[in-house]
Design an enzyme around this catalytic site. Structure first.
Site, PDB file in Angstrom:
ATOM      1  N   HIS A 126       2.414   3.761  -9.307  1.00 44.32           N
ATOM      2  CA  HIS A 126       1.599   2.188  -9.831  1.00 44.32           C
ATOM      3  C   HIS A 126       2.938   1.053 -10.059  1.00 44.32           C
ATOM      4  O   HIS A 126       3.210   0.577  -9.998  1.00 44.32           O
ATOM      5  CB  HIS A 126       0.292   2.088 -10.028  1.00 44.32           C
ATOM      6  CG  HIS A 126      -0.667   2.164  -9.185  1.00 44.32           C
ATOM      7  ND1 HIS A 126      -1.058   1.785  -7.839  1.00 44.32           N
ATOM      8  CD2 HIS A 126      -2.193   2.657  -9.567  1.00 44.32           C
ATOM      9  CE1 HIS A 126      -2.259   2.851  -7.111  1.00 44.32           C
ATOM     10  NE2 HIS A 126      -2.440   3.150  -8.280  1.00 44.32           N
ATOM     11  N   LEU A 168       8.834 -21.170  -4.909  1.00 45.02           N
ATOM     12  CA  LEU A 168       8.220 -20.165  -3.467  1.00 45.02           C
ATOM     13  C   LEU A 168       7.405 -20.147  -4.438  1.00 45.02           C
ATOM     14  O   LEU A 168       7.041 -20.792  -6.290  1.00 45.02           O
ATOM     15  CB  LEU A 168       9.798 -18.756  -4.227  1.00 45.02           C
ATOM     16  CG  LEU A 168       8.537 -17.462  -3.740  1.00 45.02           C
ATOM     17  CD1 LEU A 168       7.746 -17.523  -1.745  1.00 45.02           C
ATOM     18  CD2 LEU A 168       9.321 -16.725  -4.310  1.00 45.02           C
ATOM     19  N   ASP A 172       0.873  -1.757   0.010  1.00 41.94           N
ATOM     20  CA  ASP A 172       0.295  -0.043   0.277  1.00 41.94           C
ATOM     21  C   ASP A 172       1.187   1.390   0.134  1.00 41.94           C
ATOM     22  O   ASP A 172       2.173   1.436   0.492  1.00 41.94           O
ATOM     23  CB  ASP A 172      -0.653   0.369   0.992  1.00 41.94           C
ATOM     24  CG  ASP A 172      -2.267   1.022   1.309  1.00 41.94           C
ATOM     25  OD1 ASP A 172      -2.411   1.332   0.364  1.00 41.94           O
ATOM     26  OD2 ASP A 172      -2.456   1.390   2.405  1.00 41.94           O
TER      27      ASP A 172
END
Ligand code: IPE
Ligand code: IPE
Ligand code: MG
Length: 228
Positions: free
Chosen positions: A25, A119, A8
């Protein structure tokens, strides 16, 4: 170990620099690679990143379009690196409202990385934890066992593999809330909040959060033997 991150602060990062929110962004997307690769090099098995919440559809159309475009480009450009680094990518969340070009990027990175085992990187897109729980409860119907419910929950979010509970939840950007992210899976998650805006987040801060997690005493409702 399963780590969740609520990435965020992109918008505020940009506004403070006199730039449009979409520039934030873009800057945020660039940080993702560094953090994913740091996670792959540490003892993290599963990393779930909150990229777009179901409530984020309520943002201006141009911002939503920019986010979707960035996401698609990111998935396309990261596919070869993900394969090379052994990172299995799985997008969780609703798929019925995503545009066809994004869906095909999701499909191709998921297929290309399906056999990777270093992962599991889960990217939450059009994700709502409440909706996932609701759908799973509805689908579970008469099923009694909790494991059945959990399997339904995974299916409701298009989860490719069992990711289990979140051990560590990191939220950047200064807010102290969950914003409908992994509500069920965070039942006993350790929470680490950072005031850093996501585009300024670094591998060093990620490692510091892992170190903070290692110092926490997790009790799961019990009394520890050595404190009796
Ligand atoms: C997080 O940054 C990215 C998404 C929610 C898609 P924000 O866009 O929420 O940034 P702030 O919170 O407005 O600064
Ligand atoms: C949560 O951030 C969603 C993502 C990071 C993708 P928001 O910025 O949408 O959350 P609120 O609105 O501050 O709760
Ligand atoms: Mg925000």
């Amino acid at each position: 170990m399963h780590v969740g991150i609520i990435m965020d602060g992109n918008g505020r990062w940009a506004i403070e620099r006199g730039m449009p929110r979409t520039a934030g962004h873009r800057a945020g997307a660039a940080v993702v690679r560094a953090v994913v690769e740091a996670a792959a090099r540490s003892r993290v098995d599963v990393l779930t990143l909150y990229a777009f919440s179901s409530d984020n559809w309520a943002r201006p159309r141009t911002e939503v379009a920019a986010l979707m475009r960035l996401l698609r480009r990111h998935l396309v450009s990261e596919a070869p690196r993900s394969v090379a680094n052994g990172i299995r990518v799985n997008v969780i969340g609703r798929r019925d409202r995503l545009e066809p070009r994004l869906l095909s990027a999701i499909d191709s990175i998921e297929r290309a990385t399906a056999a990777c085992g270093r992962l599991l990187l889960r990217i939450a897109v059009d994700y709502s934890a409440r909706r996932a729980i609701f759908d799973a409860a509805r689908a579970a119907g008469s099923m009694r066992a909790l494991t059945c419910f959990e399997r339904r929950l995974a299916r409701a979010t298009h989860a490719a593999a069992r990711a289990g509970d979140v051990d560590l939840l990191i939220r950047t950007g200064g807010e102290r809330r969950l914003s409908d992210f992994l509500l069920w899976e965070c039942a006993y998650a350790e929470l680490v909040f950072s005031d850093t805006y996501w585009p300024d987040f670094t591998e060093g801060e990620f490692r510091a959060a892992l170190a903070e997690f290692a110092r926490r005493e997790r009790r799961f409702g019990r009394v520890l033997a050595n404190s009796a």
